[in-house]
Design an enzyme around this catalytic site. Sequence first.
Site, PDB file in Angstrom:
ATOM      1  N   GLU A   1       0.832  -1.203   0.000  1.00  0.00           N
ATOM      2  CA  GLU A   1       0.000   0.000   0.000  1.00  0.00           C
ATOM      3  C   GLU A   1       0.870   1.259   0.000  1.00  0.00           C
ATOM      4  O   GLU A   1       0.518   2.269  -0.631  1.00  0.00           O
ATOM      5  CB  GLU A   1      -0.938  -0.013   1.199  1.00  0.00           C
ATOM      6  CG  GLU A   1      -2.066  -1.036   1.042  1.00  0.00           C
ATOM      7  CD  GLU A   1      -2.920  -1.179   2.272  1.00  0.00           C
ATOM      8  OE1 GLU A   1      -4.156  -1.013   2.155  1.00  0.00           O
ATOM      9  OE2 GLU A   1      -2.378  -1.460   3.354  1.00  0.00           O
TER      10      GLU A   1
ATOM     11  N   GLU B   1      -4.266  -9.090   3.423  1.00  0.00           N
ATOM     12  CA  GLU B   1      -4.870  -8.922   4.746  1.00  0.00           C
ATOM     13  C   GLU B   1      -6.067  -9.823   5.009  1.00  0.00           C
ATOM     14  O   GLU B   1      -6.330 -10.201   6.155  1.00  0.00           O
ATOM     15  CB  GLU B   1      -5.281  -7.459   4.938  1.00  0.00           C
ATOM     16  CG  GLU B   1      -4.122  -6.483   5.098  1.00  0.00           C
ATOM     17  CD  GLU B   1      -3.615  -5.923   3.778  1.00  0.00           C
ATOM     18  OE1 GLU B   1      -2.947  -4.892   3.805  1.00  0.00           O
ATOM     19  OE2 GLU B   1      -3.904  -6.528   2.718  1.00  0.00           O
TER      20      GLU B   1
END
Length: 434
Positions: free
Chosen positions: A119, A141
């Site tokens: 990210e 995740e």
Amino acid sequence: MAIVTTTVDADGVALITLDDPARPANVTTPELTAELLAAVDRVATEPTIRGAVIASGKPGRFVAGGDILDFVGAWERGMSEAEAFEISHRWNRELRRIERCGKPFAAAINGAALGGGFELALLCQHRVLVDDPRAVVGLVEVGLGLLPAGGGSQRLPRLIGIDAALRLMLDARRLAPPEALAAGLVDAVVPAERLLAVARAWVLEGHPPRQPWDERAAPDAAQLEASREHWQQLVDAQFGRHYPAPHALLRAVFDGLPLPLDDGLRVESTCFAPLLAGVVARNLMRTGFVYRGEADKRARQAAARLGESAVVLPEYDGAAAPPPRGSACLWLWPDAAQARLAEIAVAADAPPSRVDIALSQAAARGVTPVVLPPGRPSFVARLLEHRGSLQALAAEGRRALAEGAIASPADADLASVLGGLCPPWTGGVISCTD
């Protein structure tokens, strides 16, 4: 000591290097984030700086993402959803400055960049990845019971499309460099010796510091709704009702994409908050990461612990026969995703069971059995008698723990999950009754 250092070369390209001296890998801690933001502000305000390259000082490692050892304790600490929201929203709000500072940023990804690490790379307008099979990237995740909460659920679908992004995120895929390039997650794959030079050259080319998601129109509402129904059916079938993260990810993506990015980021943080504060994420992180890491350490030390009384069997034909009578068998099972090892204790004098047979067959695929001295009862064999009832499994697990049939709650949880007796969302026979 500093975590982030910034040097500026004669051409005005800043090299921002992340290297936490207190950790073997860079983790997106508040301390790292604060120092990174200070470096971004310097790039933004010094007229002589043309742009920046974000790199890692850890050999073969970029950024590991969030601190799982901290996240796993959120439920026990009684973290509220408001606190969990702020963890995500603060990162999203503050790191947006990388995209908005008016100068180009390139990420020089020298190793694995998963979760928050990737990210961070997505915040840069250009991503250069080292040509090394260990340099995997992705937003993983969901496999930990969470969702990408550093902007990933909003940026990746805007970058490569909803369907491609959702498949990668739901499957927690780790893409090797050629796959990452083909999928559009990175812009270039280069040898290690050229990594910084290629990233720096891109900055010097004077590209406009724009991101596609700040210019692209919102998707068609009717198409978005049809896509949502399709993906909801797939998630219902694949994950059922016990895993909240995939469902929360769908809400983040489909509620966020029609909005400007900043509003979408707020939606993402809202969907993330109940996951981090909830028990299922705790269970998946603890059994899937923390306990396996502990088992890995114990297993690598097994020979030293056992001394001369241990007999190592380097070869095994995969037959269903149990190990020698009067002994127990410690199985070192390689994790398919990260080559971690986990251990399950199986009694040698117990009748062959489905778990025993499965483990025996797994030996032919690289599992190494180690024969231990006698005296350890059969925990897995005892649990097999209660297959199908979580309540009965939990009661037997606590009874076996009290009697010393299993060494610790961590071992009980890990053995019951890896043995296929407890579904992962429960966390194992001990965690499921917490």
